[in-house]
Design a protein around this motif. Structure first.
Motif, PDB file in Angstrom:
ATOM      1  N   LEU A  53      19.310 -31.441  50.475  1.00 43.33           N
ATOM      2  CA  LEU A  53      20.538 -31.646  51.252  1.00 43.33           C
ATOM      3  C   LEU A  53      20.564 -30.861  52.572  1.00 43.33           C
ATOM      4  O   LEU A  53      21.560 -30.901  53.285  1.00 43.33           O
ATOM      5  CB  LEU A  53      21.755 -31.281  50.394  1.00 43.33           C
ATOM      6  N   GLU A 109      21.379 -32.865  55.843  1.00 47.63           N
ATOM      7  CA  GLU A 109      22.784 -33.263  55.924  1.00 47.63           C
ATOM      8  C   GLU A 109      23.659 -32.077  56.333  1.00 47.63           C
ATOM      9  O   GLU A 109      24.555 -32.218  57.183  1.00 47.63           O
ATOM     10  CB  GLU A 109      23.245 -33.845  54.586  1.00 47.63           C
ATOM     11  N   ARG A 110      23.386 -30.908  55.776  1.00 47.62           N
ATOM     12  CA  ARG A 110      24.157 -29.720  56.175  1.00 47.62           C
ATOM     13  C   ARG A 110      23.923 -29.400  57.657  1.00 47.62           C
ATOM     14  O   ARG A 110      24.850 -29.006  58.367  1.00 47.62           O
ATOM     15  CB  ARG A 110      23.770 -28.518  55.305  1.00 47.62           C
ATOM     16  N   SER A 169      17.628 -29.525  44.894  1.00 47.23           N
ATOM     17  CA  SER A 169      18.808 -30.164  45.487  1.00 47.23           C
ATOM     18  C   SER A 169      19.239 -29.478  46.777  1.00 47.23           C
ATOM     19  O   SER A 169      19.606 -30.141  47.746  1.00 47.23           O
ATOM     20  CB  SER A 169      19.969 -30.174  44.498  1.00 47.23           C
TER      21      SER A 169
END
Length: 178
Positions: free
Chosen positions: A83, A86-87, A79
């Motif tokens: 992500l 996006e960060r 995970s």
């Protein structure tokens, strides 16, 4: 230019990468980084140093297959890796690169999932520039079996065409390993 460090924070800590980015910015107009996943504040730090783009490859979007090849260490967190783009965008990066290591698992499923991932990011962050990379595991000589995960030129072309149709303005990179 692309600054590539690999996955070791110990060998390439954030401050070291920041210094490399700042130095490179004196000579290059656009700086990309292909490093281990960071948190949003760390991406913001590198963006302030001059980084523009971040590439993080999920390798496979199939969690069970991912767990089989990442048994320990920071890379084993599916995970957190998923992500990362996006960060990076939240940290101010201009764009992100997405890709799966085609052939590690079912390449059609991974290519499709990478496309969906990119489409989601483009919709959520319309200012972000999205690019795909299509690295693949290559069959080796004298292989006894016919692996259904092998990605040959016709399949690679299909994947690139599908990405072009899905996101017409996304960049598509083919690595030097190809």
């Amino acid at each position: 230019i692309l600054i590539l460090t690999g996955e070791s924070r110990y060998q390439s800590n954030l401050e070291y990468i920041g210094e490399a980015v700042a130095l490179a910015k004196q000579y290059f107009s656009t700086i990309g980084i292909e490093i281990y996943p960071l948190n949003t504040e760390e991406y913001a730090f590198l963006q302030k140093k001059g980084a523009d783009f971040v590439s993080v490859y999920q390798e496979t979007y199939h969690p069970e297959a991912y767990d089989q090849v990442h048994l320990s260490g920071p890379k084993c967190d599916f995970s957190y890796r998923f992500l990362a783009q996006e960060r990076a965008l939240r940290g101010g990066m201009r764009g992100v690169g997405i890709g799966a290591l085609l052939g590690l698992d079912n390449f059609r499923r991974d290519a499709f999932a990478a496309g969906l991932h990119a489409k989601f990011l483009q919709q959520k962050y319309p200012h972000g520039e999205i690019s795909f990379s299509v690295p693949r595991l290559r069959p080796y000589i004298n292989r006894a079996d016919n692996n259904s995960n092998d990605v040959h030129e016709p399949q690679l072309l299909q994947i690139m065409l599908a990405y072009r149709l899905l996101l017409p303005f996304a960049g598509i990179n083919i690595s030097t390993r190809e």
